[in-house]
Structure formats: C-alpha cells, structure tokens
Design a protein around this motif. Structure first.
Motif: not given
Length: 125
Positions: A26-46
């Motif tokens: 779930v966090l990997g998918i949220v991380g990919l989608v969150g990159l659209v919002f000012c690179l905010a997806g890097m935190i859930p991806a980590l």
C-alpha cells in the motif's frame, strides 16, 4: 466428547497474511501516486521499503505483496530522487550570479525554467 481412537474434525486454518507485506504494498503504491504532489510520495515510499524488507527478512508466507511493495517503493524513490536532483540543478543554474548578475535576470530565469511557479511582484509605487 470423542470416542477413543477417533479424532474430531477441525477445518484447516486460513493462510496467514503478513500485515507488513500488505502495508509495504500500500505504501509503495501511495508513494508512486504521491510523487505528483510535490514529491510527497518519497516519505511513504521510504517507509514501504523498510516494511517490505523486514517482511522479506522474516520469511513471511505471504511474500508477493512484500516484493510488490519493495519494487513500487524503490521505483518511487528513484523517480523522486531524479526529479529532485533535476529541479535543484535548474534552481542552482538560475542562482548563478556570474551568469545572472542582477535580481531581475535571476527572476526571469526562474520564470522561464519553472513556468508552474507563480511569481509575486514586489514593486512599490
């Protein structure tokens, strides 16, 4: 009560699912989608990489979501890092005082390189 020599029937237990593996996916998918919002997806991806790695190291029975989570999270981190390096290099280029000596030329560079950024005019009458 059972008779001697007979066993009671117990249905098989459902397969155990790893919560860490699912959270990683779930966090990997949220991380990919969150990159659209000012690179905010890097935190859930980590966090997704960490949880997926822990799940894989524990050798949980449900490995597929952990693998998907680690791959999606790592992909989000790589894409986010490349985008961040690119944006910072463009910003450093516009901040070069030898190339753009005055404030207005640097502002024009920022407006040219980052058309999505809104410029606030600070002129006083």
């Amino acid at each position: 009560m059972t008779l001697p020599g007979y066993r009671t029937y117990s249905p098989p237990s459902p397969p155990r699912r790893s919560t860490l593996a699912r959270a990683s996916r779930v966090l990997g998918i949220v991380g990919l989608v969150g990159l659209v919002f000012c690179l905010a997806g890097m935190i859930p991806a980590l966090v997704g990489v960490v949880l997926g790695t822990i799940s894989l190291l524990r050798r949980d029975a449900d490995r597929r979501p952990a693998i998907v989570g680690v791959v999606c999270s790592a992909l989000a981190l790589v894409i986010g890092a490349v985008a961040l390096v690119w944006l910072l290099s463009k910003a450093a280029e516009c901040g070069d005082e030898t190339r753009y000596p005055d404030d207005s030329s640097r502002r024009n560079c920022v407006e040219r390189e980052f058309p999505f950024a809104k410029s606030r005019s600070t002129t006083t009458p």
